[in-house]
Scaffold this active site. Structure first.
Site, PDB file in Angstrom:
ATOM      1  CD  GLU A 361      -3.508 -61.490  21.521  1.00  0.00           C
ATOM      2  OE1 GLU A 361      -2.849 -60.534  21.952  1.00  0.00           O
ATOM      3  OE2 GLU A 361      -4.538 -61.893  22.047  1.00  0.00           O
TER       4      GLU A 361
HETATM    5  N1  CAA Z   1       2.546 -48.339  20.365  1.00  0.00           N
HETATM    6  C1  CAA Z   1       2.284 -47.104  19.908  1.00  0.00           C
HETATM    7  N2  CAA Z   1       2.492 -46.750  18.629  1.00  0.00           N
HETATM    8  C2  CAA Z   1       2.965 -47.664  17.782  1.00  0.00           C
HETATM    9  C3  CAA Z   1       3.254 -48.982  18.193  1.00  0.00           C
HETATM   10  C4  CAA Z   1       3.034 -49.308  19.543  1.00  0.00           C
HETATM   11  N3  CAA Z   1       3.286 -50.528  20.014  1.00  0.00           N
HETATM   12  N4  CAA Z   1       3.713 -49.682  17.135  1.00  0.00           N
HETATM   13  C5  CAA Z   1       3.729 -48.838  16.096  1.00  0.00           C
HETATM   14  N5  CAA Z   1       3.264 -47.620  16.491  1.00  0.00           N
HETATM   15  C6  CAA Z   1       3.159 -46.411  15.674  1.00  0.00           C
HETATM   16  C7  CAA Z   1       4.539 -45.996  15.189  1.00  0.00           C
HETATM   17  O1  CAA Z   1       5.188 -45.167  16.117  1.00  0.00           O
HETATM   18  C8  CAA Z   1       4.204 -45.262  13.919  1.00  0.00           C
HETATM   19  O2  CAA Z   1       3.721 -43.973  14.237  1.00  0.00           O
HETATM   20  P1  CAA Z   1       4.315 -42.663  13.512  1.00  0.00           P
HETATM   21  O3  CAA Z   1       4.023 -42.867  12.052  1.00  0.00           O
HETATM   22  O4  CAA Z   1       3.572 -41.538  14.143  1.00  0.00           O
HETATM   23  O5  CAA Z   1       5.789 -42.672  13.801  1.00  0.00           O
HETATM   24  C9  CAA Z   1       3.012 -46.024  13.374  1.00  0.00           C
HETATM   25  O6  CAA Z   1       2.414 -46.693  14.492  1.00  0.00           O
HETATM   26  C10 CAA Z   1       3.414 -47.045  12.337  1.00  0.00           C
HETATM   27  O7  CAA Z   1       4.353 -47.921  12.885  1.00  0.00           O
HETATM   28  P2  CAA Z   1       5.158 -48.955  11.962  1.00  0.00           P
HETATM   29  O8  CAA Z   1       5.775 -48.200  10.820  1.00  0.00           O
HETATM   30  O9  CAA Z   1       6.045 -49.759  12.846  1.00  0.00           O
HETATM   31  O10 CAA Z   1       3.944 -49.838  11.375  1.00  0.00           O
HETATM   32  P3  CAA Z   1       3.959 -51.069  10.387  1.00  0.00           P
HETATM   33  O11 CAA Z   1       2.854 -50.905   9.419  1.00  0.00           O
HETATM   34  O12 CAA Z   1       5.343 -51.298   9.865  1.00  0.00           O
HETATM   35  O13 CAA Z   1       3.513 -52.289  11.329  1.00  0.00           O
HETATM   36  C11 CAA Z   1       3.808 -54.130  12.849  1.00  0.00           C
HETATM   37  C12 CAA Z   1       4.174 -52.690  12.447  1.00  0.00           C
HETATM   38  C13 CAA Z   1       4.512 -54.306  14.177  1.00  0.00           C
HETATM   39  C14 CAA Z   1       4.315 -55.152  11.863  1.00  0.00           C
HETATM   40  C15 CAA Z   1       2.279 -54.242  13.021  1.00  0.00           C
HETATM   41  O14 CAA Z   1       1.636 -54.211  11.771  1.00  0.00           O
HETATM   42  C16 CAA Z   1       1.855 -55.502  13.757  1.00  0.00           C
HETATM   43  O15 CAA Z   1       1.927 -55.572  14.991  1.00  0.00           O
HETATM   44  N6  CAA Z   1       1.376 -56.548  13.027  1.00  0.00           N
HETATM   45  C17 CAA Z   1       0.811 -57.732  13.642  1.00  0.00           C
HETATM   46  C18 CAA Z   1      -0.652 -57.528  13.911  1.00  0.00           C
HETATM   47  C19 CAA Z   1      -1.199 -58.479  14.922  1.00  0.00           C
HETATM   48  O16 CAA Z   1      -0.639 -58.708  15.977  1.00  0.00           O
HETATM   49  N7  CAA Z   1      -2.392 -59.015  14.606  1.00  0.00           N
HETATM   50  C20 CAA Z   1      -3.106 -59.889  15.475  1.00  0.00           C
HETATM   51  C21 CAA Z   1      -4.362 -59.211  15.964  1.00  0.00           C
HETATM   52  S1  CAA Z   1      -5.284 -60.251  16.986  1.00  0.00           S
HETATM   53  C22 CAA Z   1      -6.846 -60.313  16.264  1.00  0.00           C
HETATM   54  O17 CAA Z   1      -7.232 -59.482  15.509  1.00  0.00           O
HETATM   55  C23 CAA Z   1      -7.696 -61.507  16.542  1.00  0.00           C
HETATM   56  C24 CAA Z   1      -8.063 -61.853  17.903  1.00  0.00           C
HETATM   57  O18 CAA Z   1      -8.854 -62.732  18.117  1.00  0.00           O
HETATM   58  C25 CAA Z   1      -7.501 -61.199  19.097  1.00  0.00           C
END
Ligand code: CAA
Length: 379
Positions: A361
């Site tokens: 996550e």
């Molecule tokens: N809420 C709302 N909007 C959000 C947000 C949030 N928490 N986080 C980012 N955004 C929006 C930003 O505002 C931005 O929007 P605008 O372009 O309109 O300004 C857009 O999304 C892009 O944001 P970032 O530039 O911050 O995006 P990024 O590509 O740099 O990624 C990151 C950010 C935090 C690293 C993200 O990629 C991330 O959380 N990575 C980890 C993924 C993860 O947790 N994976 C596990 C999934 S679990 C699963 O799949 C398996 C299971 O069994 C559950």
């Protein structure tokens, strides 16, 4: 345990504790050994409505507040972290639906979960882990359907879910703004499960690849609008990470309790080792880490319950919980000495279960990215 709960919640916690003591704690050892998915335990837990905790009352669920959910998940994780995770992750898929779905979608899929099915949340792919925007799965619009192609990996409940919330690219040229979220029902032609993970810990939970091969779904299964997928995924994870922290606290709490019981009974140099200040200091450090993490979980939950922003607090709760679980379980093994390293004693399983809480996550490194992004905006 120092959450402050209503009398009603206390009664529910007591019932869950008894259930976990009688039906999960000992039984989970065998599932940890075999890696088998303990359907009969999950069936019994559903009789206690543990799959309905987060479903709002208006859709037939228990509609518990977030603090109560965290306390109950902590209790469940004390018995077995894989058991707790199965229910917690099942709520994640549904969270996306409750957050972005239409009234009809919310009603339909809450009913699906209430009827005893699990949900899965499928974002991660072989090349899209921390970089969630690198999703390659595609969704091509054809008339009033979408056709999905791609592979999701490390999907909790992937092999046992009744519904999947999946992120796919509807327009690759738009980057993360071309990502959309869809609901896919189990049994849809073209949906299959791939490799099952033979995991180090949380072995009572199901984790596998989910494959889409010309999987055609009705266009009405789109969640929100085309292009909303990345935001839906991030907002969903903002909520669920808090509960990951809460379950990690449960693992740590169990490890500390096991260590105390062992240290009271283990005599060395003529007295129980718990009288040795070195052990006392270790236990005190454990309690500091556990209680700090627990209060961060409670704080993030309270903010959610009050409708305040919680993204940063959720990331902090997840980090604190995962780190506490890893440190505390490691120290518990140290207190057990050589016995702690043996599968005959419970603490080595707790350490194996704990490790993933720093990884899934969003790794704890990614949580720091999330926290830093919030700080940049705040100050
Ligand atoms: N809420 C709302 N909007 C959000 C947000 C949030 N928490 N986080 C980012 N955004 C929006 C930003 O505002 C931005 O929007 P605008 O372009 O309109 O300004 C857009 O999304 C892009 O944001 P970032 O530039 O911050 O995006 P990024 O590509 O740099 O990624 C990151 C950010 C935090 C690293 C993200 O990629 C991330 O959380 N990575 C980890 C993924 C993860 O947790 N994976 C596990 C999934 S679990 C699963 O799949 C398996 C299971 O069994 C559950």
């Amino acid at each position: 345990m120092s959450y402050i709960c209503s009398e009603e919640t206390e009664e529910l916690i007591q019932a869950v504790r008894e259930f976990c003591d009688n039906e999960v704690r000992e039984q989970s050892k065998e599932y940890d050994r075999t890696g088998e998915w303990p359907k009969e335990i999950y069936d019994k837990a559903m009789e206690m409505q543990l799959h309905m905790m987060e479903i709002p009352e208006e859709y037939g669920g228990l509609g518990l507040d977030k603090v109560s959910v965290a306390v109950i998940l902590e209790e469940m994780a004390k018995a077995d972290a894989g058991f707790a995770l199965t229910f917690s992750v099942s709520s994640i898929g549904l969270k996306s639906v409750l957050m972005a779905g239409t009234e009809a979608q919310k009603k339909k899929y809450c009913d699906t979960i209430i009827s005893g099915q699990f949900s899965a949340f499928a974002l991660t792919e072989p090349q899209a882990g921390s970089d969630a925007a690198a999703v390659k799965t595609t969704a091509r619009k054809e008339g009033d359907t979408y056709v999905l192609n791609g592979r999701k990996t490390f999907i909790t409940n992937g092999g046992v879910a009744g519904i999947y919330v999946i992120m796919a690219m509807t327009d690759k040229t738009k980057g993360l703004k071309g990502m959309s979220a869809f609901i896919v029902e189990a049994g849809t032609p073209g949906l299959s499960t791939g490799k099952h993970e033979d995991k180090m810990g949380i072995r009572g939970s199901n984790t596998c690849d989910v494959v889409f091969d010309d999987c055609r779904i009705p266009a009405e299964n789109l969640l929100g609008k085309e292009g909303d997928g990345f935001k839906i995924a991030m907002q969903t994870l903002d909520i669920s990470r808090t509960f990951i922290g809460g379950m990690a606290v449960g693992i740590a709490q169990r490890a500390m309790e096991e260590a105390i019981a062992y240290a009271k009974g283990r005599v060395q140099f003529g007295e129980p080792i718990i009288k040795n200040p070195v052990i006392g200091f270790k236990l005190a450090d454990m309690e500091i880490q556990i209680e700090t993490a627990r209060q961060m979980v409670a704080h993030a939950c309270t903010r959610m319950d009050l409708g305040l922003p919680y993204g940063k607090e959720s990331a902090i709760a997840k980090c604190c919980g995962g780190d506490a679980a890893m440190k505390v379980t490691s120290e518990a093994i140290q207190i057990f000495g050589g016995y702690g390293y043996s599968r005959e004693y419970p603490v080595e399983k707790l350490m194996r279960d704990a490790k993933i809480y720093q990884i899934f996550e969003g790794t704890n490194e990614i949580q720091r990215v999330v926290i830093a992004n919030h700080l940049i905006k705040e100050y």
